[in-house]
Design an enzyme around this catalytic site. Sequence first.
Site, PDB file in Angstrom:
ATOM      1  N   ARG A  50      -6.901   5.823  -5.776  1.00  0.00           N
ATOM      2  CA  ARG A  50      -6.658   7.254  -5.979  1.00  0.00           C
ATOM      3  C   ARG A  50      -6.950   7.668  -7.423  1.00  0.00           C
ATOM      4  NH1 ARG A  50      -0.648   7.570  -3.743  1.00  0.00           N
ATOM      5  NH2 ARG A  50      -0.917   9.824  -4.066  1.00  0.00           N
TER       6      ARG A  50
ATOM      7  N   ILE B 160       0.874  -1.170   0.000  1.00  0.00           N
ATOM      8  CA  ILE B 160       0.000   0.000   0.000  1.00  0.00           C
ATOM      9  C   ILE B 160       0.912   1.221   0.000  1.00  0.00           C
ATOM     10  CG2 ILE B 160      -2.032  -1.050   1.038  1.00  0.00           C
ATOM     11  CD1 ILE B 160      -1.223  -0.035   3.727  1.00  0.00           C
ATOM     12  N   ASP B 161       0.406   2.339  -0.495  1.00  0.00           N
ATOM     13  CA  ASP B 161       1.239   3.535  -0.651  1.00  0.00           C
ATOM     14  C   ASP B 161       1.762   4.047   0.680  1.00  0.00           C
ATOM     15  OD1 ASP B 161       0.649   3.457  -3.361  1.00  0.00           O
ATOM     16  OD2 ASP B 161      -1.050   4.817  -3.181  1.00  0.00           O
ATOM     17  N   LYS B 162       2.836   4.803   0.607  1.00  0.00           N
ATOM     18  CA  LYS B 162       3.484   5.384   1.794  1.00  0.00           C
ATOM     19  C   LYS B 162       2.483   6.086   2.706  1.00  0.00           C
ATOM     20  CE  LYS B 162       6.750   9.155   2.853  1.00  0.00           C
ATOM     21  NZ  LYS B 162       5.821  10.285   2.985  1.00  0.00           N
TER      22      LYS B 162
ATOM     23  N   THR C  93      -0.785   5.820   2.740  1.00  0.00           N
ATOM     24  CA  THR C  93      -1.989   5.048   3.024  1.00  0.00           C
ATOM     25  C   THR C  93      -1.707   4.194   4.251  1.00  0.00           C
ATOM     26  OG1 THR C  93      -2.617   4.958   0.686  1.00  0.00           O
ATOM     27  CG2 THR C  93      -3.595   3.317   2.132  1.00  0.00           C
TER      28      THR C  93
END
Length: 301
Positions: A235, A135-137, A139
């Site tokens: 996103r 998962i993104d930084k 998130t």
Amino acid sequence: MEKLSVTINEEKGRLDKVLSERLPEYSRSQIQQWLKEGAVALNGEPLKANYKVKAGNEIIITIPEPVSLELIAENIPLDIVYQDEDVAVINKPQGMVVHPSAGHPNGTLVNALLYHLQDLSTINDVVRPGIVHRIDKDTSGLLMVAKNDAAHESLAKQLKDKTSLRKYVALVHGNISHEKGTINAPIGRSKVNRKMQAVIEDGRPAVTHFTVLERFGEFTLVELQLETGRTHQIRVHMQYIGFPLAGDPVYGPRKTLKGNGQFLHAKLLGFTHPRTQEQMVFEAPLPEIFEKTLEKLREID
């Protein structure tokens, strides 16, 4: 060291933009890094990103030798929701990168996993032991980690076969009038900005389901369920339908709610245990900043 030569013909404009167009095999961030390091020169003189190119310029790029990443176990606090001999479930905080890279050599989830867990799978490359999905930084939320290769293969197959369960909560700009929806739109690297993903005709299939949880006038709280796991999928998809995530520094508007990045939390994670075949489901509460933001919106509303 490798040297690249780029001769300017009819191109005009900023050097960084021209190089990005001429060298599509390299990312824009990589080109920016070379410019910062003084590795891009004309007649032996380093150039800046905003240099206006001229016809006949011969730009020489001296590509530095790649720096090997050394994995170090770091005593970083980690919220381990569950673990056994095969799998672990981690509640990743907002702001933590999942695995080391050139821009983030340490301080990542992997560095913390090496310290806190005795075993991790080896199927991925050396800098991603145990990592089945990311998962993104910015998130927050739940990630499954494989502690051996057999578990890794099982969990990865479940992701591929779409049998695992992943639900997110997001706060988005705008008032979504309908209660549910499905976004089925292919995602790939943006043709305009290589650092971004976008809905493009020749992208990879991507499906996101969403349900409205609460409305706050100019914002909507939604629950999202992923069928696929493309980079930045939620996103990109929410921006595509006109409801970008609040706080998103890349895909959202500049004027937004104060926070530490996008208001996106991986709240529910479910999978079949690789060894016991038991159905495992985990849930993580919203981060404090997310909860407090919702409380303020309720007061205004």
